[in-house]
Scaffold this active site. Sequence first.
Site, PDB file in Angstrom:
ATOM      1  N   ASP A 146       0.946   8.377   2.902  1.00 54.47           N
ATOM      2  CA  ASP A 146      -0.495   8.185   2.743  1.00 54.47           C
ATOM      3  C   ASP A 146      -1.149   9.498   2.323  1.00 54.47           C
ATOM      4  O   ASP A 146      -0.773  10.574   2.781  1.00 54.47           O
ATOM      5  CB  ASP A 146      -1.099   7.710   4.067  1.00 54.47           C
ATOM      6  N   HIS A 219      -1.927  -0.470  -6.355  1.00 52.17           N
ATOM      7  CA  HIS A 219      -2.913   0.290  -5.583  1.00 52.17           C
ATOM      8  C   HIS A 219      -3.192   1.625  -6.259  1.00 52.17           C
ATOM      9  O   HIS A 219      -4.359   2.049  -6.366  1.00 52.17           O
ATOM     10  CB  HIS A 219      -2.378   0.510  -4.168  1.00 52.17           C
TER      11      HIS A 219
END
Length: 306
Positions: A146, A219
């Site tokens: 992340d 994404h």
Amino acid sequence: MSQPQKGICAEPNLHGLFLMFNVDEGKEAIIRKKLSVILDIFEHYDEEHYEGMVSGVIAIGSNYWVELFPGAFPKELSPFPDFSEYDRSAPVVPFDLFVQIRADRADICHAIGLEVCELLQGDVELVEQVKGFRFLDGRDLTGFVDGSDNPRGMKKLDVAIVGDEDPDFTGGSYIHVQRFQHNLDKWNRLSVAEQEMIMGRSKEDDVEFSSEYKATFSHSYKMSITDEQGQPVRLLRQSMPYGDMKVQGQYFISCARSAASFTRMLRNMIVADDNGDYDRLLDFTTAETGGAFFAPSVNFIKQHAK
């Protein structure tokens, strides 16, 4: 430049505690003073436990700002953007105050949280409390790293901190917060190749796919936006996983010098383009909250506490 709050550009931590409050009516004067005390609490624990890498952020909700600080308003502060399309949405759940506490020790986060809540007791309602944690080598619970695109070093300041474009609010930052709940059962039924196609990067070594191999519903593709000169527009993400054996998700936090950056990215994710493509990651995770805040500089908070 006014001094930014330390937690905005802090390095990733092992633990986090995220608190959302609504303030009782008519308590604005006392809250202005208590926000300054919270900064003192952060500083005390940072000095006493320097090895814990303690930091914190205080941010004021877009709907509450005019009540707390009626004399001035950040240029781009506005309610959380309300986008929805079919079964995809970004629900708006406004809160008055957001307090982020982070450290490399869970006990320190807990101790600071107790002091903050004790200080504010009688003036606020604690509406939500979420404990975040570092997962493996900085990965989300989906298994992917992340914040790969986060700026590094001093570049964080350029991305996250308001400058001379809004002189009354230099050193501040626009904060957007969403609590996502993942459907990991559904996600884990996908093959690694299918997951990588949706994310637009490799899972094990976190390498972004080149444009020719990156799906327009990925994404990574949907989060990539540019300015009028074609330069990348970025956010500083301070997100952390959260959860237990029943519920898992991500507590998403973005910091930016312009609120417009987050709005553009969120729209790209939810609203399908002319080819019908949206961010396919939203088939596997659902936003349950959404709030827009502004984290003023340390100087601003201290000056308005008098």
